[in-house]
Scaffold this active site. Structure first.
Site, PDB file in Angstrom:
ATOM      1  N   ASP A  31      50.245  21.066  34.015  1.00 45.64           N
ATOM      2  CA  ASP A  31      50.355  21.043  35.469  1.00 45.64           C
ATOM      3  C   ASP A  31      50.684  19.616  35.894  1.00 45.64           C
ATOM      4  O   ASP A  31      50.254  18.652  35.237  1.00 45.64           O
ATOM      5  CB  ASP A  31      49.041  21.504  36.126  1.00 45.64           C
ATOM      6  N   CYS A 262      52.821  35.646  48.688  1.00 52.87           N
ATOM      7  CA  CYS A 262      53.498  36.801  48.078  1.00 52.87           C
ATOM      8  C   CYS A 262      54.128  37.694  49.135  1.00 52.87           C
ATOM      9  O   CYS A 262      55.328  37.639  49.368  1.00 52.87           O
ATOM     10  CB  CYS A 262      52.504  37.594  47.227  1.00 52.87           C
TER      11      CYS A 262
END
Length: 422
Positions: A31, A262
């Site tokens: 990350d 989403c």
């Protein structure tokens, strides 16, 4: 083939996946956020998707286990790369591939012969091969489907859901060749208890994912429109839906705010691709417009309710319960609760926001709002925006002023407690 897996992006999607794979394989979690990596090394997951004990278990596993890093050099010995970065939209609701392109560049820089790159990020059909593969080829100097291969397995994580976790959700898989498709499917099948579905192509898998969210978006838009109509007819929408749901094939969606990373975003990806090939998607975009209008609609309904009950707007104390994009989840990305907050402020209302799930620092940085840490006064107007379980224990009679109104956006509270619901 012995698998050594790199997970690129350790958010809501990447971390649970990394932990499950790390129980059977050597996994490197990558990350770009040093703060995120440092927190995870201390078994602290701010997304609350992975239990501390599970994280500690894979971090201490010397045979397989999980290694965490921000250094691309640490992933160069892997042979499976799974990219789980977000795919947002820009201010014009156009797909923003920046995280995906940057991740592909990192992966491409370490790719070796016969490595497989699997994407989980939600995109439009064709994006993996049209957008990501050229970057991989350029960086690696390898040829697609000769030097390296790709797969696509769309994420289906439901943030905050402790029942339908990653291993308990059927996984759609695909590969850039039939053989790679079988390899990708077998890899996921080794950890997914619910089983897998091997799609015939990457494009099919991409399309399947994006229509899942578009379908839900449209269904919610329909009931949101019903809520607007029934409000004018002075009919309780939830009563109507409850009655209709007695028919076996009625889909029982509820009205509400549709945000997050989403449902509130992915339909724009499909719409963009449709426009590129010469088709204007009417229903998809209409659903998006309607759902995006609900924050202002809720604020207007709250205003009308307050005026009807002779509450002085300019001096009213307003409490908004919840700022995250959904219940029992700390994620504030693309939350539509902020639309309610801004609209109430436009009406010159003095609004306090209480959300024990959200990060005070993130809300301040992202929206400029100072969350209150506790409720220690009474309010003339209360707006229930997010149905965190934390709110179920509140004694609403103690925080309501003598002359007050209570509006329930989520429609989950006792009807005897509230004055009106969406």
């Amino acid at each position: 083939m012995s698998y050594s897996i790199a997970i690129i992006g350790l958010g809501y999607v990447g971390l649970p996946l990394a932990v499950e794979f790390a129980k059977k394989y050597k996994v490197v979690g990558f990350d770009i956020s040093e703060n995120r990596i440092n927190a995870l090394k201390n078994a602290n997951d701010s997304t609350l998707e992975v239990e501390e004990s599970n994280l500690k278990e894979v971090l201490s596993d010397n045979e397989n286990g999980l290694i965490l890093t921000t250094n691309p050099d640490h992933i160069k010995d892997c042979n499976i790369y799974i990219v789980t970065v977000p795919t947002p939209v820009d201010k014009n609701n156009k797909p923003d591939f920046t995280p995906l392109l940057k991740s592909s560049k990192v992966v491409g820089s370490v790719l070796r012969q016969n490595d497989i790159v699997i994407y989980e990020s939600t995109v439009y059909p064709g994006a993996t091969e049209e957008v990501c593969v050229p970057v991989l080829e350029e960086e690696s100097k390898l040829t697609f489907n000769k030097g390296f291969f790709c797969g696509y397995s769309p994420e289906r994580i439901n943030p905050g859901d402790k029942t339908r976790t990653v291993t308990k959700i059927t996984k759609v898989t695909s590969g850039s060749t039939p053989e790679i498709g079988k390899t990708v499917d077998a890899l996921y099948k080794s950890i997914i208890e619910a089983g897998t579905h091997l799609a015939p192509s990457i494009k099919v898998a991409e399309a399947a994912k994006v229509i899942e969210n578009a379908q839900r978006d449209i269904n919610i838009a329909f009931v949101n429109e019903l809520a607007k109509i029934f409000n004018l007819l002075n009919i309780d929408t939830h009563d109507v839906l409850e009655a209709a749901a007695t028919k076996w094939n009625f889909l029982h969606y509820k009205p509400g705010l549709v945000g997050g990373h989403c449902i509130g975003v992915d339909p724009f990806y499909l719409a963009q691709k449709a426009l590129e090939v010469g088709y204007h998607p009417e229903i998809i975009l209409a659903g998006r417009r309607l759902n995006d209008s609900m924050g202002e609609f809720v604020a207007t309904e709250v205003l009308k309710l307050a005026v009807k009950n002779n509450i002085e707007i300019n001096t009213a104390k307003v409490l908004m319960l919840g700022i995250t994009f959904k219940e029992n989840c700390p994620d504030i990305r693309n939350t539509k609760a902020i639309d309610v907050y801004r609209a109430l402020n436009d009406f010159n209302m003095n609004v306090d926001v209480y959300d024990p799930r959200a990060s005070f620092e993130e809300v301040k940085a992202e929206y400029g709002i100072e969350l209150i840490k506790s409720i220690n006064k009474t309010y003339n107007i209360i707006v229930h925006c997010v149905s965190h379980s934390d709110f179920e224990t509140l004694n609403f009679s103690e925080i309501r002023s003598k002359n007050s109104v209570f509006y329930d956006v989520k429609g989950t509270l006792d009807v005897n407690v509230i004055d009106k619901r969406l």
